[in-house]
Design a protein around this motif. Structure first.
Motif, PDB file in Angstrom:
ATOM      1  N   PRO A 300     -22.258  -0.021  33.399  1.00 50.12           N
ATOM      2  CA  PRO A 300     -20.422  -0.053  32.804  1.00 50.12           C
ATOM      3  C   PRO A 300     -18.997   0.379  34.458  1.00 50.12           C
ATOM      4  N   HIS A 301     -19.342   0.724  35.457  1.00 48.56           N
ATOM      5  CA  HIS A 301     -18.975   0.942  36.548  1.00 48.56           C
ATOM      6  C   HIS A 301     -18.557  -0.911  37.418  1.00 48.56           C
ATOM      7  N   LEU A 303     -17.945  -3.516  35.087  1.00 48.54           N
ATOM      8  CA  LEU A 303     -17.583  -3.512  33.899  1.00 48.54           C
ATOM      9  C   LEU A 303     -16.081  -3.508  33.793  1.00 48.54           C
ATOM     10  N   ARG A 304     -16.005  -2.290  34.491  1.00 47.65           N
ATOM     11  CA  ARG A 304     -14.478  -1.656  34.480  1.00 47.65           C
ATOM     12  C   ARG A 304     -13.705  -2.519  36.206  1.00 47.65           C
ATOM     13  N   PHE A 305     -14.829  -2.632  36.936  1.00 44.88           N
ATOM     14  CA  PHE A 305     -14.000  -3.063  38.003  1.00 44.88           C
ATOM     15  C   PHE A 305     -13.804  -4.699  38.276  1.00 44.88           C
ATOM     16  N   TYR A 307     -13.115  -6.212  34.468  1.00 45.65           N
ATOM     17  CA  TYR A 307     -12.094  -6.139  33.995  1.00 45.65           C
ATOM     18  C   TYR A 307     -10.974  -6.726  33.697  1.00 45.65           C
ATOM     19  N   ALA A 311     -11.418  -9.971  30.985  1.00 47.70           N
ATOM     20  CA  ALA A 311     -11.256  -9.567  29.679  1.00 47.70           C
ATOM     21  C   ALA A 311     -11.600 -10.359  28.443  1.00 47.70           C
ATOM     22  N   GLN A 314     -15.558 -10.267  28.401  1.00 45.31           N
ATOM     23  CA  GLN A 314     -16.440  -8.277  27.758  1.00 45.31           C
ATOM     24  C   GLN A 314     -15.555  -8.005  26.633  1.00 45.31           C
ATOM     25  N   SER A 318     -18.544  -6.078  23.605  1.00 46.77           N
ATOM     26  CA  SER A 318     -17.690  -5.216  22.222  1.00 46.77           C
ATOM     27  C   SER A 318     -18.554  -5.590  21.082  1.00 46.77           C
ATOM     28  N   ALA A 327     -13.284  -0.839  24.575  1.00 50.64           N
ATOM     29  CA  ALA A 327     -13.583  -1.519  26.093  1.00 50.64           C
ATOM     30  C   ALA A 327     -15.893  -2.415  26.439  1.00 50.64           C
ATOM     31  N   ALA A 329     -16.767  -1.479  28.909  1.00 49.67           N
ATOM     32  CA  ALA A 329     -17.885  -0.758  30.079  1.00 49.67           C
ATOM     33  C   ALA A 329     -18.035   0.819  28.473  1.00 49.67           C
ATOM     34  N   GLU A 330     -17.045   1.080  27.987  1.00 45.59           N
ATOM     35  CA  GLU A 330     -17.204   1.812  27.371  1.00 45.59           C
ATOM     36  C   GLU A 330     -18.817   1.784  26.070  1.00 45.59           C
TER      37      GLU A 330
END
Length: 389
Positions: A300-301, A303-305, A307, A311, A314, A318, A327, A329-330
């Motif tokens: 998850p971290h 993926l956030r980095f 994004y 995007a 990603q 989802s 998101a 990551a979520e």
């Protein structure tokens, strides 16, 4: 306009949904092997009848059994097994167990093909990555023997030409890659996975999700593996939830196995992974974290980095996880939590004073340098570790 070259992996046969002994008997007839050396996880060998059943099925064709491969495939165990297989004049390897045993089969085959009889001799064959990302892949002889793999977890290494093996002198997990190291046959029998502990089954399922996610987000993604990765995410999310609810659901277990197979088809054809895998290798070799847990904690971290640079892709993640518009990551993090798996480095036993060493070692992993968003040095890795702490 897209362009590229897709190379199909070297796996010759995947047998799925069939009893392992029935499938193995047909495989022996197909191959004509007479001296099969068995590599098995210690738990399966000592606490279940799985290995006994396989030995009975092989009969006089069983040339020996080795069941002392440790977690993260230590060099010492690999070479001990290779020496035994050489003495037994094995003409085929059969591996049953999780990712460490699968990697051991590939490593034993490499050792036999290159006359490796001492752990230190593997230094000449390992992939070496410098902190700046420059990577040297030594050329060496092909494995001298083929493998049949019966996996009991979902890491999917049985479909890859790469093997991870830990140097017990430095406690660093290193890569060994030869295109001929991909096992020729994989037998996916969901019934044998009933013996796999729930935490291991579910967490390696997240590892397979990590494969699919990082293939979709890769700097050199391919249209074929984009399709298999998206379907892998659908099968894995559905199957893992069903197994969590009912561990005896063999159809759900097979969905997970098929999803794991599809999750790594990009990797097998040369699609690059990213920082979740790169950091995960170091968390395994240096800090002893199980493979599946490394993905639970880091993906998850990462993926956030990443994004800001991927995007759109990603968003595909989802969608595949039935969370359109949210998101990735979520969506991934919530699935991990729903499965009851750990989500922080503290939960998996990493000490705070190990973080700097892990960050430094990560820069020596080739996959850090193929992350979609550039990672300039240990400080960036440390920020990801801090986020996961």
């Amino acid at each position: 306009m897209q362009n590229g070259i897709y190379s199909y992996p070297g796996t010759k046969r995947v047998v799925y949904g069939i009893d392992m002994c029935e499938a193995l008997d047909k495989e022996m007839t197909h191959r004509g092997a007479q001296r099969v050396f068995v590599l098995a996880s210690a738990t399966l060998a000592r606490k279940t009848d799985v290995v006994d059943r396989l030995m009975t099925s092989l009969g006089s064709r069983c040339a020996g059994v080795f069941s002392d491969i440790g977690a993260h495939t230590p060099r010492t165990g690999v070479v001990a097994a290779a020496n035994m297989a050489a003495a037994a004049r094995a003409d085929l390897l059969l591996a049953v167990g999780g990712g460490s045993v699968t990697d051991a089969a590939k490593m034993v085959a490499i050792c036999l093909g290159n006359g490796i009889t001492d752990p230190a001799e593997l230094d000449a064959l390992r992939v070496v990555t410098k902190p700046n990302g420059d990577t040297v892949r030594p050329s060496y002889k092909a494995p001298a023997i083929d493998s049949v793999i019966i996996p009991t977890t979902l890491s999917a290494g049985e479909f890859s030409a790469a093997a991870g093996c830990t140097d017990t002198r430095t406690m660093r997990k290193e890569s060994y890659i030869h295109p001929a190291a991909i096992p020729g046959t994989v037998i996916l029998d969901p019934a044998v996975t009933i013996h796999t502990p729930e935490w291991l089954w579910l967490s390696t399922g997240v590892r397979a999700i990590d494969h699919a996610v990082e293939d979709l987000c890769a700097i050199n993604s391919m249209p074929f593996s984009d399709g298999t990765s998206r379907h892998a995410l659908y099968l894995l999310a559905k199957g893992l939830r069903r197994v969590k609810a009912d561990p005896s659901d063999l159809a759900a277990r097979l969905d997970c196995q098929l999803g794991a197979w599809m999750s790594i088809l990009g990797t097998s054809a040369g699609v690059s992974k990213g920082a979740s895998h790169g950091i995960g290798h170091v968390l395994g070799g240096t800090a002893g974290v199980p493979h599946g847990y490394t993905s639970c904690v880091m993906l998850p971290h990462v993926l956030r980095f990443n994004y800001p640079v991927n995007a759109q892709r990603q968003g595909w993640i989802s969608d595949a996880l039935s969370r359109p518009g949210e998101a990735a990551a979520e969506a991934v993090g919530d699935l991990i939590a729903e499965l009851g798996l750990p989500r922080t480095l503290r939960e998996v036993g990493v000490k705070h004073d190990q973080l700097d060493l892990i960050a430094e070692h990560a820069m020596l992993d080739r996959l850090i340098h193929s992350n979609p968003r550039k990672i300039d040095g240990p400080v960036v890795v440390r920020s990801l570790l801090d986020a996961a702490w």
